[in-house]
Design a protein around this motif. Structure first.
Motif, mmCIF file in Angstrom:
data_model
loop_
_atom_site.group_PDB
_atom_site.id
_atom_site.type_symbol
_atom_site.label_atom_id
_atom_site.label_comp_id
_atom_site.label_asym_id
_atom_site.label_seq_id
_atom_site.Cartn_x
_atom_site.Cartn_y
_atom_site.Cartn_z
ATOM 1 N N TYR A 1 0.504 -1.213 -0.201
ATOM 2 C CA TYR A 1 0.441 0.147 0.448
ATOM 3 C C TYR A 1 0.772 1.102 0.063
ATOM 4 N N THR A 2 1.818 0.817 0.164
ATOM 5 C CA THR A 2 2.863 2.577 -0.079
ATOM 6 C C THR A 2 3.712 2.320 -0.986
ATOM 7 N N ASN A 3 3.759 1.899 -2.267
ATOM 8 C CA ASN A 3 4.377 1.203 -2.981
ATOM 9 C C ASN A 3 3.647 2.712 -3.599
ATOM 10 N N CYS A 4 4.803 3.532 -4.705
ATOM 11 C CA CYS A 4 4.007 4.445 -5.318
ATOM 12 C C CYS A 4 5.007 4.874 -6.610
ATOM 13 N N CYS B 1 -5.476 -2.417 -10.127
ATOM 14 C CA CYS B 1 -4.845 -2.407 -9.266
ATOM 15 C C CYS B 1 -5.548 -2.894 -7.283
ATOM 16 N N ALA B 2 -4.795 -3.845 -7.065
ATOM 17 C CA ALA B 2 -5.464 -3.735 -5.751
ATOM 18 C C ALA B 2 -4.467 -3.611 -3.969
ATOM 19 N N ARG B 3 -4.583 -2.376 -3.432
ATOM 20 C CA ARG B 3 -4.201 -2.243 -2.247
ATOM 21 C C ARG B 3 -3.509 -3.714 -1.000
ATOM 22 N N MET B 4 -2.468 -3.795 -0.937
ATOM 23 C CA MET B 4 -2.276 -4.858 0.179
ATOM 24 C C MET B 4 -1.197 -4.805 1.309
ATOM 25 N N GLY B 5 -1.659 -4.498 2.752
ATOM 26 C CA GLY B 5 -1.352 -3.841 4.142
ATOM 27 C C GLY B 5 -0.475 -5.437 4.971
ATOM 28 N N GLY B 6 -0.219 -5.930 5.474
ATOM 29 C CA GLY B 6 0.247 -6.431 6.405
ATOM 30 C C GLY B 6 1.223 -5.980 7.481
ATOM 31 N N TYR B 7 1.412 -4.426 6.558
ATOM 32 C CA TYR B 7 3.194 -3.940 7.667
ATOM 33 C C TYR B 7 2.940 -2.801 7.764
ATOM 34 N N CYS C 1 5.373 -7.985 -4.496
ATOM 35 C CA CYS C 1 6.784 -7.415 -3.827
ATOM 36 C C CYS C 1 7.410 -8.610 -4.350
ATOM 37 N N THR C 2 9.373 -7.979 -4.579
ATOM 38 C CA THR C 2 9.607 -9.099 -4.723
ATOM 39 C C THR C 2 9.858 -9.499 -3.415
ATOM 40 N N SER C 3 10.385 -8.885 -2.257
ATOM 41 C CA SER C 3 11.373 -9.350 -0.358
ATOM 42 C C SER C 3 10.298 -9.948 0.607
ATOM 43 N N ALA C 4 8.956 -9.385 -0.321
ATOM 44 C CA ALA C 4 7.969 -10.603 0.808
ATOM 45 C C ALA C 4 8.063 -11.665 0.524
ATOM 46 N N ALA D 1 24.583 -10.551 -16.456
ATOM 47 C CA ALA D 1 23.521 -10.420 -16.198
ATOM 48 C C ALA D 1 23.266 -8.932 -14.464
ATOM 49 N N ILE D 2 22.465 -8.181 -14.571
ATOM 50 C CA ILE D 2 22.341 -7.504 -14.052
ATOM 51 C C ILE D 2 21.139 -7.332 -13.421
ATOM 52 N N VAL D 3 20.784 -7.828 -11.429
ATOM 53 C CA VAL D 3 19.446 -7.650 -10.999
ATOM 54 C C VAL D 3 19.161 -6.488 -10.312
ATOM 55 N N LEU D 4 18.213 -5.639 -10.699
ATOM 56 C CA LEU D 4 17.558 -4.740 -9.858
ATOM 57 C C LEU D 4 16.379 -4.969 -8.948
ATOM 58 N N SER D 5 16.720 -5.469 -7.837
ATOM 59 C CA SER D 5 15.665 -6.050 -7.052
ATOM 60 C C SER D 5 14.835 -5.065 -6.113
ATOM 61 N N CYS D 6 13.428 -5.197 -6.651
ATOM 62 C CA CYS D 6 12.207 -3.952 -5.812
ATOM 63 C C CYS D 6 11.234 -3.487 -6.897
ATOM 64 N N THR D 7 10.214 -3.438 -6.475
ATOM 65 C CA THR D 7 9.505 -3.343 -7.510
ATOM 66 C C THR D 7 8.663 -1.620 -7.165
ATOM 67 N N ASP D 8 9.356 -1.173 -6.027
ATOM 68 C CA ASP D 8 9.005 -0.016 -5.697
ATOM 69 C C ASP D 8 10.022 1.171 -6.428
ATOM 70 N N MET D 9 11.222 0.132 -6.561
ATOM 71 C CA MET D 9 12.644 1.270 -6.554
ATOM 72 C C MET D 9 12.638 1.741 -8.719
ATOM 73 N N ARG D 10 12.914 2.940 -9.217
ATOM 74 C CA ARG D 10 12.516 3.533 -10.302
ATOM 75 C C ARG D 10 13.488 2.662 -11.014
ATOM 76 N N SER D 11 13.474 1.614 -11.589
ATOM 77 C CA SER D 11 15.158 1.270 -12.248
ATOM 78 C C SER D 11 14.264 0.415 -13.822
ATOM 79 N N VAL D 12 13.379 0.359 -13.922
ATOM 80 C CA VAL D 12 12.635 0.576 -15.618
ATOM 81 C C VAL D 12 13.001 1.243 -15.957
#
Length: 246
Positions: A17-20, A38-44, A82-85, A190-201
């Motif tokens: 729910y905090t991912n922008c 999209c649907a938002r999820m909590g749990g943290y 969410c990758t790290s979850a 290869a280079i891996v950039l992990s995190c769905t909230d990081m502006r990697s794309v």
């Protein structure tokens, strides 16, 4: 008024729910004719630094309500954004969560962590450089997760300071670019950039040009795996060598 074709697949995304940034990324990557829902999820706790315990708690939290609401659009696929979850739980948990989402929705189900692995393997890479905005303990778990799938991390790099739930998403594309360069290693394929909230794309093309190596990001990997599963062709807004495999 511009008319938008909507005859493609409906893509559901479960979003912390905090991912922008996952929603803008999905819009950038979205195949022509497809739509994003999209649907938002909590749990943290938004006020805690997202360490291993918090991310593991998100992964094991009850998603039945957001999944039920998202299923209302009759999606062709649902992405767990969410990758790290699930990195914090391991490959078996990740695969089980994907199956539970599929059973609860009737849709193709893909997780961010599982998609990272599938994308790396599709490129034929066995050794990677890994970068993320995570705390060190999550990076350690991420490397174990990849190792369990036959992928060796030859270098791991993070931002060097703890970031809050909003701080990860506030890294600029320039900062992510520099983070990626620091994760490179002569042995990395290869280079891996992990995190769905990081502006990697937004910096995939730039990193690939600088390093001469393919880049895999969480959101890009999910879209690649979805397009491959649904037999969708590459489109002009799909960045990176990964999409050349479609």
């Amino acid at each position: 008024m511009t008319t938008i074709t909507r005859n493609g697949p409906r893509i559901g995304v479960l979003v912390p729910y905090t991912n922008c940034n996952i929603e803008p990324d999905m819009q950038l990557l979205c195949p022509p004719g497809a739509t994003i829902h999209c649907a938002r999820m909590g749990g943290y706790d938004v006020d805690e630094i997202p360490g291993s315990d918090q991310m593991a708690g998100l992964g094991s939290s009850d998603i039945s309500e957001p999944l039920m609401l998202l299923s209302g659009v009759r999606p062709h696929a649902i992405l767990y954004g969410c990758t790290s979850a699930t990195l914090t739980h391991g490959p078996a948990f990740d695969a089980d969560l994907s199956e539970r989402i599929k059973s609860g929705s009737g849709a193709l189900s893909l997780t961010a962590a599982g998609s990272l692995v599938a994308a790396i393997q599709a490129l034929g890479a066995a050794r990677v450089g890994f970068a993320s905005p995570y705390l060190g303990e999550i990076n350690d778990q991420a490397m174990r997760f990849l190792s369990g799938q036959g992928i060796e991390t030859v270098k791991c790099h993070d931002v060097g300071r703890p970031l809050g739930n909003y701080g990860q998403g506030e890294l600029t594309p320039d900062e992510v670019f520099e983070l990626a360069l620091q994760a490179d290693h002569p042995d990395a394929q290869a280079i891996v950039l992990s995190c769905t909230d990081m502006r990697s794309v937004e910096c995939i093309t730039r990193v690939e040009a600088a390093l001469g190596k393919p880049v895999v990001t969480s959101n890009q990997a999910m879209m690649f795996c979805l397009m491959r599963a649904l037999d969708l062709p590459r489109h002009d807004d799909a960045p990176g060598r990964l999409f050349d495999l479609l």
